[in-house]
Motif scaffolding. Structure first.
Motif, PDB file in Angstrom:
ATOM      1  N   ASN A   1      -5.954  12.006  -8.678  1.00  0.00           N
ATOM      2  CA  ASN A   1      -4.643  12.639  -8.818  1.00  0.00           C
ATOM      3  C   ASN A   1      -3.533  11.736  -8.303  1.00  0.00           C
ATOM      4  O   ASN A   1      -2.391  12.137  -8.201  1.00  0.00           O
ATOM      5  N   ASN A   2      -3.903  10.498  -7.957  1.00  0.00           N
ATOM      6  CA  ASN A   2      -2.898   9.516  -7.590  1.00  0.00           C
ATOM      7  C   ASN A   2      -2.368   8.877  -8.870  1.00  0.00           C
ATOM      8  O   ASN A   2      -3.084   8.168  -9.571  1.00  0.00           O
TER       9      ASN A   2
ATOM     10  N   LEU B   1      -2.939   2.521 -13.260  1.00  0.00           N
ATOM     11  CA  LEU B   1      -3.445   1.156 -13.130  1.00  0.00           C
ATOM     12  C   LEU B   1      -4.812   1.033 -13.803  1.00  0.00           C
ATOM     13  O   LEU B   1      -5.106   0.050 -14.486  1.00  0.00           O
TER      14      LEU B   1
ATOM     15  N   ASN C   1       1.765  13.151  -6.015  1.00  0.00           N
ATOM     16  CA  ASN C   1       1.075  12.184  -6.861  1.00  0.00           C
ATOM     17  C   ASN C   1       0.690  10.887  -6.173  1.00  0.00           C
ATOM     18  O   ASN C   1      -0.145  10.153  -6.669  1.00  0.00           O
ATOM     19  N   LEU C   2       1.329  10.578  -5.072  1.00  0.00           N
ATOM     20  CA  LEU C   2       1.009   9.301  -4.431  1.00  0.00           C
ATOM     21  C   LEU C   2       0.451   9.449  -3.016  1.00  0.00           C
ATOM     22  O   LEU C   2      -0.368   8.660  -2.588  1.00  0.00           O
TER      23      LEU C   2
ATOM     24  N   ASN D   1      -5.399   8.963  -0.436  1.00  0.00           N
ATOM     25  CA  ASN D   1      -4.492   8.688  -1.540  1.00  0.00           C
ATOM     26  C   ASN D   1      -3.412   7.699  -1.149  1.00  0.00           C
ATOM     27  O   ASN D   1      -3.044   6.824  -1.928  1.00  0.00           O
ATOM     28  N   GLY D   2      -2.929   7.851   0.077  1.00  0.00           N
ATOM     29  CA  GLY D   2      -1.910   6.923   0.548  1.00  0.00           C
ATOM     30  C   GLY D   2      -2.433   5.502   0.558  1.00  0.00           C
ATOM     31  O   GLY D   2      -1.779   4.567   0.087  1.00  0.00           O
TER      32      GLY D   2
ATOM     33  N   LEU E   1      -4.875   4.297  -1.209  1.00  0.00           N
ATOM     34  CA  LEU E   1      -5.032   3.856  -2.601  1.00  0.00           C
ATOM     35  C   LEU E   1      -3.694   3.423  -3.187  1.00  0.00           C
ATOM     36  O   LEU E   1      -3.608   2.407  -3.882  1.00  0.00           O
ATOM     37  N   THR E   2      -2.660   4.212  -2.899  1.00  0.00           N
ATOM     38  CA  THR E   2      -1.336   3.873  -3.437  1.00  0.00           C
ATOM     39  C   THR E   2      -0.899   2.505  -2.944  1.00  0.00           C
ATOM     40  O   THR E   2      -0.448   1.657  -3.726  1.00  0.00           O
TER      41      THR E   2
ATOM     42  N   ALA F   1      -2.868  -0.160  -4.627  1.00  0.00           N
ATOM     43  CA  ALA F   1      -2.433  -0.349  -6.008  1.00  0.00           C
ATOM     44  C   ALA F   1      -1.115  -1.120  -6.055  1.00  0.00           C
ATOM     45  O   ALA F   1      -0.942  -2.029  -6.872  1.00  0.00           O
ATOM     46  N   LEU F   2      -0.195  -0.755  -5.138  1.00  0.00           N
ATOM     47  CA  LEU F   2       1.086  -1.462  -5.108  1.00  0.00           C
ATOM     48  C   LEU F   2       0.876  -2.944  -4.831  1.00  0.00           C
ATOM     49  O   LEU F   2       1.502  -3.805  -5.451  1.00  0.00           O
TER      50      LEU F   2
ATOM     51  N   ILE G   1      -1.772  -4.746  -5.493  1.00  0.00           N
ATOM     52  CA  ILE G   1      -2.342  -5.402  -6.676  1.00  0.00           C
ATOM     53  C   ILE G   1      -1.245  -5.658  -7.705  1.00  0.00           C
ATOM     54  O   ILE G   1      -1.126  -6.766  -8.253  1.00  0.00           O
ATOM     55  N   ILE G   2      -0.402  -4.633  -7.921  1.00  0.00           N
ATOM     56  CA  ILE G   2       0.663  -4.799  -8.916  1.00  0.00           C
ATOM     57  C   ILE G   2       1.605  -5.914  -8.484  1.00  0.00           C
ATOM     58  O   ILE G   2       2.000  -6.766  -9.288  1.00  0.00           O
TER      59      ILE G   2
END
Lengths: 410, 263, 432
Positions: free
Chosen positions: A120-121, A127, C36-37, C43-44, C46-47, C50-51, C53-54
């Motif tokens: 849900n992220n 990505l 969502n983030l 989740n935090g 992961l966010t 992901a940031l 990696i981007i």
């Protein structure tokens, strides 16, 4: 008035061959057989004719001849004085090696990406969607070449490790990434229980199998305990112990030591060399197929209806248990068949090894051997026979699995 | 929407309503995005009550009872179930879920487990009941819903009515003090509706606190002690069944009843 | 009733509670970000990952693309311009673009021909892909293969005209006799086509191609992305009818026919495409008549068509299996014979269900056309690995070239798969 008698016997007419359901299918099959036989005769005739003109024959004797070429990446002993059949065996084992490795890593990538895509992220799921789309829509051959070129172009050459002011250094003094491949330390036993390293590794394998059985026993015991008292005992420490303790003792007794790769002359010596082509092929196949597996995993989990999760939650099960007891058992039935056909694809796609010079069976038997001996028909036939056997084996496994998990419905 | 005649005499000897509060909802509001689905819901349910919630589709009936065991989260207001307040605290949610049983419109039996395994799953993993005990318990409730002989079959091999009865037995195995029914008969053929309703009546006769979202007005008339009518996300009217059906007060209720019963 | 409780007070709502907006903390950007983030610790993390990696991807790629050099004539000049900065040497693309698209042997002044054929492809494909377009456009679709053949290969226009006449004769014979009996019509049509082709072939004068309107281009001069497109389009369109035939054969209750189809399909699906391409390059010519020369392009087309036909057959078999049995029974009970039942009732429905699957096979096949570079054909990948990277000016420009190839394939494949998803959604609503 006529009395009823036996139905009139219709005499056989030629048109019944087409119009009578009794003969119709026979007629068609006879025609098909005739067409098939004629085309075989025609093609066979051409083949014989062509072979005679070219002065060739079909003969598998060339497999015993000296191959005369070297293969750097190999699992069994091989030298350029060995026969073509030995070279083919080396290639076959290399195919199995890269397919096996790629199946494992592709599954890991695919499961992680598939699960994260459902997260849900928002950012993570986008990505992962990006990863899946990028890799699914670009040919695997391009990926193999990209990764191989990057490896050879970006990694330092072995000589970069030399001298006092070396431009590259080994990771932990043990692993060297070079443009020829990755060198990792090789474990060996100083005072093994058996003569010969292979036998010692067999001993380790036997111990591991023993640990596996013990771990299963613990699991069975825990289930029994749970059935009896209702509370499942904590098994993790015991399982870890059963795996680690004998292993560590084993290693201490046999004197585990590492042979480190070291720069000698222009290249690294010692340790295990994982050649660049193998790494490129392995990684490209894993990450490409991983994208497809991710889609299968996602579809499988999504196929388990929301009602199932809700029902399990309403019964008071925690999210982890809901996943383990309700969602996964159902999702796996949907995921595993396409997963196995992805394994089949990996095996078939590993034949692209020839593009980066990894000596799999296509590159040895279908490449160098074919070109050296000119035995095109024999080589291609053998090659096809190998892949066909592998495919049939994998499909057989799939069918057995499908039959065993089929949901019982009326 | 039929009004099925319930032929049997209902034994009301154990149907007593205590003063103890089982569920209390105060000022509950819920939104889906910008859409206001539940508007200022206030409801108190005492132990032993049998409440039928009726209303047109999309009126928020299901959403409301799904909020009671946190399948949906509410954004404003207070829900107290069995003395435990429903917050985002996982402990409370776990406690409430193991006290509250729920039956769904589409049964949601686990297709990969046998009937018996469906029933023993939660007692074994949530209540930590020994397997043998859990199986005995499951067989007891399967007998009660009259399908003990199907125990070793898989859900896919049963009829809809049988599946819904298994779903009820599965909930009962957790020995809940409150049962929620979310349109339990909407997906069933008429003759199967009857067998499921019979099971529900038996449950009522034993004094179970029940909240049913249903269109079975016969059940509402004879078993419920209170009927709640919802429309547009709010409780429009509630009353004893007798009064509710014979003398509906609000215009919307009248309209709804004339549609559902008027032929 | 004795058991009614005290609190069952009758209640009637005073009026409607109006729809009100959700509380502020439940809406807006902050709520979105939280839900969502950062909905949990995990989740935090992961966010943030992901940031990172981007950021890593963009910080590497953007300057490289931004500083890209487009106008030099060799890699060393690129390096001079860049003076050590990160930057791409896109000049290779601007200089060799035509080679990437058309190969290095296609006559330079004739590039307009394949380009025109490519543009017309969209016109020809449109009525097949979008059912809403007028059916009359299909006439152009039928004409397109001959037109495209003439445009790309050039030479005498008589050859495609004879081919077209053969097909027209076949269609005419089938129209006339096919109504009476499918078998007679079908085999008659094949005979008519061959008759026209053989007679027509004899009528074309030997030197017809020498001074033709369009200069003749031999197959071996085709290359680049054009070759991938040609192989993809040709093989997919040829393999659909073959796949249908194989699927029907596999469903047949005549054991011999069934087993021929099963063995063919399972054999082809069991071997990698590359071995089939080996067959095309080194083995297939042994099976043609001794003095004939069949060029490599045609041999490759034959093998790839067989390959994709087997996969398409499996997709269509799935579509046939998904049809309810009642459809077969209804067709039989109406008195339709096998050919009519298939043509009018079964196949239209089965094919509709199978379209998304067929499109997936097509995408896979299009990607697989890059494999021809292994048997030394100069398709896009072959061009990059062969002539371009081997040239002294551009040896070492990997990223730019392979990236461009990846982008080209991505555009086409992603486009097709988006189309397939659109179609799937549309069919899903059509069938309710």
């Amino acid at each position: 008035m006529s009395t009823l008698t036996d139905p009139p016997k219709t005499a056989f007419r030629l048109s019944m061959l087409i119009n009578d359901t009794r003969y119709r299918s026979l007629t068609f099959q006879a025609l098909a057989f005739l067409a098939l036989a004629l085309s075989f005769v025609y093609l066979g005739n051409n083949l014989v004719e062509n072979l005679r003109t070219a002065g060739l024959n079909i003969n598998f004797g060339f497999l015993g001849d000296t191959a005369g070429y070297d293969i750097s990446q190999r699992l069994v002993e091989y030298g350029n004085q060995d026969s073509h059949s030995r070279a083919a065996l080396v290639g076959l084992l290399n195919t199995v090696l890269v397919a096996f490795l790629a199946c494992i890593t592709a599954t890991v990538f695919g499961v992680i990406a598939g699960v994260l895509r459902l997260s849900n992220n928002w950012l993570v799921s986008k990505l992962m969607a990006f990863y899946v789309e990028i890799f699914r829509n670009i040919p695997v051959l391009i990926w193999i070449i990209i990764i191989f070129t990057v490896m050879t172009a970006v990694m330092p050459a072995p000589r970069a490790y030399r001298g006092d002011n070396a431009t590259a250094s080994m990771l932990l003094d043990a692993v060297a990434f070079t443009n020829r491949g990755v060198y990792i330390p090789m474990p060996f036993f100083e005072n093994g229980l058996m003569p010969g390293q292979t036998l010692n590794w067999l001993v380790v394998l036997v111990v591991a199998v023993g640990s596996w059985f013990a771990a299963r026993k613990i699991n069975v015991w825990a289930t029994a305990k749970q059935e009896e008292s209702g509370v499942r005992p904590k098994t993790l420490p015991m399982v870890l112990g059963v795996w680690l303790v004998p292993f560590v003792i084993m290693m201490l007794i046999m004197g585990l030591a590492w042979e480190y790769p070291a720069l000698k002359g222009f290249n690294f010596q010692g340790g295990i060399k994982i050649g660049g082509p193998l790494i490129a092929l392995w990684f490209a196949l894993s990450i490409y197929t991983g994208a497809f597996i991710a889609e299968n995993v996602r579809a499988g989990i999504q196929a388990v209806s929301k009602g199932q999760t809700e029902a399990a939650a309403a019964l008071g099960l925690r999210p982890g248990k809901v996943m383990n007891l309700v969602v996964l058992p159902q999702a796996l039935r949907i995921i595993i068949p396409p997963l196995i056909s992805q394994y089949l694809n990996i095996t078939k796609n590993s034949s692209l090894a020839i593009a980066v010079g990894y000596a799999d069976i296509t590159a040895t038997l279908g490449g160098i051997t074919l070109n050296q001996t000119g035995r095109a028909i024999e080589c291609v036939l053998l090659l096809m026979a190998f892949y066909l056997t592998a495919s049939l084996l994998i499909s057989a496994v799939m069918n057995v699995y499908n039959a065993s998990v089929k949901l019982k419905e009326r | 929407m039929s009004e099925l005649a319930i032929e049997r005499e209902i034994d009301r000897s154990k149907m007593s309503i205590s003063d103890e509060v089982a569920i209390q909802i105060t000022g509950m509001n819920k939104w889906y995005g910008q859409f206001h689905v539940l508007r200022d819901i206030n409801l108190t349910v005492n132990r032993g009550e049998r409440i039928v919630i009726a209303g047109p589709s999309g009126s928020g009936k299901s959403t409301m009872i799904r909020c009671l065991n946190a399948l949906e989260e509410h954004q404003e207001g207070q829900i107290i179930v069995d003395g435990t307040e429903l917050t985002s605290d996982l402990k409370n949610i776990d406690k409430i879920r193991s006290e509250v049983g729920m039956c769904f419109q589409h049964f949601n039996l686990f297709p990969h487990l046998t009937i018996l395994e469906n029933c023993t799953l939660a007692p074994i993993w949530v209540r930590k009941t020994p397997k043998k005990e859990a199986e005995e318990l499951a067989m007891h409730f399967l007998e009660k819903v009259k399908i003990p002989d199907q125990a070793h079959k898989y859900p896919g091999m049963l009829s809809g009515g049988q599946q819904q009865r298994v779903a009820i037995a599965r909930s009962l195995c957790m020995k809940p003090r409150i049962m929620l029914f979310d349109e339990p008969t909407s997906a069933l053929d008429p003759e199967m509706i009857k067998e499921v309703l019979d099971t529900m009546i038996e449950l009522a006769e034993e004094g179970m606190t029940m909240l049913c979202v249903t269109h079975e007005m016969g059940f509402a008339r004879q078993v419920a002690n209170r009927v709640i009518f919802m429309a547009d996300g709010q409780i429009v009217e509630q009353n004893e069944p007798e009064e509710f059906f014979n003398n509906p007060k609000s215009e919307r209720t009248q309209q709804f009843l004339s549609q559902i019963l008027g032929h | 009733m004795t058991d009614q409780s005290t609190n069952s007070v009758a209640f009637v709502a005073d009026g409607n509670i109006p729809q009100s907006p959700p509380p502020a903390r439940e809406t807006g950007a902050i709520k979105w970000v939280r839900a969502n983030l950062f909905s949990s610790w995990m989740n935090g993390i992961l966010t943030v990952a992901a940031l990172l990696i981007i950021y890593k991807l963009l910080s590497d790629a953007l300057p490289w693309i931004w500083n890209g050099v487009w106008t030099t004539s060799s890699l060393s000049e690129c390096r001079e311009v860049l003076q050590g900065k990160t930057g791409a040497c896109f000049s290779v693309l601007s200089e060799r673009w035509n080679q990437l698209l058309f190969g290095f042997k296609y006559p330079t002044d004739q590039y307009w021909r394949p380009t025109l054929a490519f543009v017309l492809l969209f016109v020809a494909a449109a009525p097949v892909l979008f059912f809403d377009l007028p059916r009359k456009l299909l006439a152009f679709t039928a004409l397109y293969p001959f037109l495209a053949f003439w445009l790309i290969w050039g030479g005498t226009i008589l050859a495609p005209i004879v081919a077209l006449l053969g097909v027209a004769a076949a269609a005419y014979v089938f129209q006339t006799y096919g109504k009476a009996s499918f078998a007679i019509g079908f085999f008659g049509a094949i005979a008519a086509a061959f008759a026209v082709w053989i007679i027509g072939g004899k009528l074309i004068p030997d030197g017809a191609s020498d001074n033709a309107l369009l200069q003749a281009v031999p197959s071996r001069d085709l290359g680049g992305f054009m070759l991938n497109m040609m192989l993809g389009v040709t093989c997919v369109s040829l393999s659909v009818p073959l796949g249908i035939a194989l699927a029907l054969g596999r469903q047949s209750n005549m054991p011999l026919i069934k087993w021929i189809c099963v063995i063919f399909i399972e054999f082809v699906r069991g071997v990698p495409l590359i071995t089939l391409l080996f067959v095309a390059s080194v083995m297939l010519s042994y099976f043609f008549p001794p003095d004939s020369t069949v060029d490599l392009f045609l041999r490759v087309v034959i093998m790839i068509t067989m390959f994709s036909a087997a996969y398409i057959a499996e997709v269509i078999r799935g579509g046939l299996a998904a049809l309810p049995k009642g459809q077969y029974e209804a067709a039989d009970s109406l008195g339709l014979d096998y050919a009519q039942a298939m043509r009018l009732i079964i196949l239209p429905q089965a094919l509709k269900i199978s379209i998304p699957g067929i499109v997936n096979v097509a995408v896979g096949l299009f990607k697989d056309t890059t494999l021809v570079s292994v048997i030394s054909m100069f398709d896009l990948v072959g061009m990059i690995r062969g002539p371009i990277l081997a040239s002294t000016e551009w040896s070492g420009v990997y990223w730019e070239l392979l990236g461009a190839a990846a982008v080209l394939f991505f555009i086409v494949c992603y486009g097709i798969s988006q189309y397939s998803q659109w179609l799937e959604r549309r069919l899903a609503t059509d069938h309710r």
